[in-house]
Design an enzyme around this catalytic site. Structure first.
Site, PDB file in Angstrom:
ATOM      1  N   GLU A  14     -40.209  80.093 -33.600  1.00  0.00           N
ATOM      2  CA  GLU A  14     -39.398  80.693 -34.750  1.00  0.00           C
ATOM      3  C   GLU A  14     -37.798  81.053 -34.420  1.00  0.00           C
ATOM      4  OE1 GLU A  14     -41.256  83.585 -37.705  1.00  0.00           O
ATOM      5  OE2 GLU A  14     -42.679  83.413 -36.065  1.00  0.00           O
ATOM      6  N   SER A 148     -43.899  82.747 -40.199  1.00  0.00           N
ATOM      7  CA  SER A 148     -43.181  81.636 -40.804  1.00  0.00           C
ATOM      8  C   SER A 148     -44.167  80.631 -41.491  1.00  0.00           C
ATOM      9  CB  SER A 148     -42.021  81.146 -40.251  1.00  0.00           C
ATOM     10  OG  SER A 148     -41.078  81.989 -40.081  1.00  0.00           O
ATOM     11  N   TYR A 217     -37.048  78.354 -45.673  1.00  0.00           N
ATOM     12  CA  TYR A 217     -35.847  78.194 -45.005  1.00  0.00           C
ATOM     13  C   TYR A 217     -34.887  76.917 -45.445  1.00  0.00           C
ATOM     14  CZ  TYR A 217     -38.180  81.564 -42.404  1.00  0.00           C
ATOM     15  OH  TYR A 217     -38.926  82.555 -41.752  1.00  0.00           O
ATOM     16  N   ARG A 256     -42.407  94.126 -44.507  1.00  0.00           N
ATOM     17  CA  ARG A 256     -42.699  93.436 -45.793  1.00  0.00           C
ATOM     18  C   ARG A 256     -44.338  93.332 -45.902  1.00  0.00           C
ATOM     19  NH1 ARG A 256     -40.764  88.235 -45.033  1.00  0.00           N
ATOM     20  NH2 ARG A 256     -43.119  87.559 -45.393  1.00  0.00           N
ATOM     21  N   ASP A 258     -47.282  90.958 -47.680  1.00  0.00           N
ATOM     22  CA  ASP A 258     -47.197  89.900 -48.744  1.00  0.00           C
ATOM     23  C   ASP A 258     -48.692  90.079 -49.201  1.00  0.00           C
ATOM     24  OD1 ASP A 258     -44.881  89.393 -47.836  1.00  0.00           O
ATOM     25  OD2 ASP A 258     -45.778  87.880 -46.218  1.00  0.00           O
ATOM     26  N   GLU A 271     -50.613  89.723 -45.393  1.00  0.00           N
ATOM     27  CA  GLU A 271     -50.447  90.238 -44.111  1.00  0.00           C
ATOM     28  C   GLU A 271     -49.178  91.218 -44.167  1.00  0.00           C
ATOM     29  OE1 GLU A 271     -49.478  86.281 -42.505  1.00  0.00           O
ATOM     30  OE2 GLU A 271     -47.485  86.445 -42.856  1.00  0.00           O
ATOM     31  N   ASN A 273     -45.204  91.901 -42.210  1.00  0.00           N
ATOM     32  CA  ASN A 273     -44.390  91.362 -41.477  1.00  0.00           C
ATOM     33  C   ASN A 273     -43.564  92.678 -40.805  1.00  0.00           C
ATOM     34  OD1 ASN A 273     -42.169  89.936 -40.270  1.00  0.00           O
ATOM     35  ND2 ASN A 273     -42.441  88.390 -41.704  1.00  0.00           N
ATOM     36  N   GLY A 277     -37.559  88.345 -41.972  1.00  0.00           N
ATOM     37  CA  GLY A 277     -36.229  87.641 -41.928  1.00  0.00           C
ATOM     38  C   GLY A 277     -35.207  88.163 -42.530  1.00  0.00           C
TER      39      GLY A 277
END
Length: 309
Positions: A14, A148, A217, A256, A258, A271, A273, A277
């Site tokens: 990443e 990602s 992205y 974060r 999800d 999950e 994070n 990002g």
């Protein structure tokens, strides 16, 4: 003047996303009251980090050696405050298998799963039959420690299961097989230390089959819908689960969580994070903006939380 060093780049899968996150944070802070520097944190950059001697480190690294507790441990040894979660939370959240085990232990709703290692393929036919019977099709195959959506596959046909497992095993020694839940993808951004706040929920739609690397992205490949198109009961439930997950995993700073919400309105955690990002297309800045906080204010608040720790 407080010296802030942004760690970015690195050597993981990443890297490019991390460079974009780090540059975005730098752009937000360069005209602030902080003295801001960046460092492409490859394996030979530790001496540079020590020489710079920052007051606080903003970790904008994604993937292995940045998001998994490794650099956090280094900064602990150096006695340097840093943004985001500590060593243990970072390591657990980065590993999807450890995360699943903790979800189960803490009674946090998550999709049914099975852990697979390379020996699974020694008796591939029988094991795949058993896996398909247990989880059904489609199913999701995930590399354990990639971010990602790297190494993640949605498998819709039995004959594709072995290929997906083999590809996921090229990233990690263990793989997660997960029951596929057809529903709406919701993400909950959290900010804070002891007093964590859940920011406005975001519904994610993607041009591709799921919210994969390309969707995340590439401009125009996804949409962030704020507020998420869910009812108040589901919204409150997701916010409650998010806080409980954040606390159970020992997260700090910002993270974060999800979710997938199935057709019946039941939320399942996918999950956590710990270094989301921070690019121009990222979810946490969007959620903060919906809460009335611009990118610079968000970055400065994350730094204050790091110094508070």
């Amino acid at each position: 003047m407080t010296k802030v060093l942004i760690l970015m780049g690195g050597e993981s899968q990443e890297r490019e996303v991390s460079l974009r996150s780090g540059q975005a944070v730098y752009n937000a802070l360069k005209d602030s009251s902080y003295e801001v520097m960046t460092l492409d944190f490859k394996s030979d950059a530790i001496n540079q980090l020590i020489e710079i001697d920052p007051d606080v480190v903003f970790i904008a690294l994604h993937g292995k050696n940045g998001e998994d507790g490794t650099v956090q441990g280094l900064l602990e040894l150096l006695g340097k405050p840093y943004t985001g979660s500590g060593v243990s939370a970072s390591a657990i959240c980065m590993n999807k298998i450890l995360s699943k085990k903790l979800f189960t232990f803490e009674n946090i709703p998550t999709a049914e799963y099975q852990i697979i290692d390379k020996h699974f393929l020694d008796q591939a036919e029988a094991n795949i039959d058993s896996l398909a019977e247990r989880l059904g099709l489609p199913m999701v195959i995930k590399a354990a420690t990639q971010g990602s959506s790297i190494g993640t596959f949605i498998v819709r046909r039995r004959e594709m299961i072995e290929k997906a497992i083999r590809e996921a095993l090229t990233f990690d020694s263990e793989v997660l097989a997960e029951k596929f839940i057809d529903g709406v993808e919701i993400t909950a951004s959290v900010i804070g230390n002891e007093e964590a706040v859940v920011l406005p929920l975001i519904e994610i739609t993607s041009v591709n089959e799921f919210y994969d690397y390309e969707s995340k992205y590439t401009p125009g490949m996804c949409s962030h819908i704020i507020p998420a198109r869910i009812d108040q009961k589901t919204r409150r439930e997701i916010e409650t689960i998010t806080k409980r997950t954040y606390e159970a995993f020992g997260c700090r700073g910002f993270s974060r969580v999800d979710f997938i919400v199935d057709k019946a309105g039941n939320p399942y955690v996918l999950e956590v994070n710990t270094i989301p990002g921070m690019t121009e297309m990222s979810l946490v800045p969007d959620a903060a903006r919906a809460a009335g906080m611009n990118f610079t204010q968000l970055a400065e608040y994350i730094i204050r939380l790091a110094l508070e720790k």
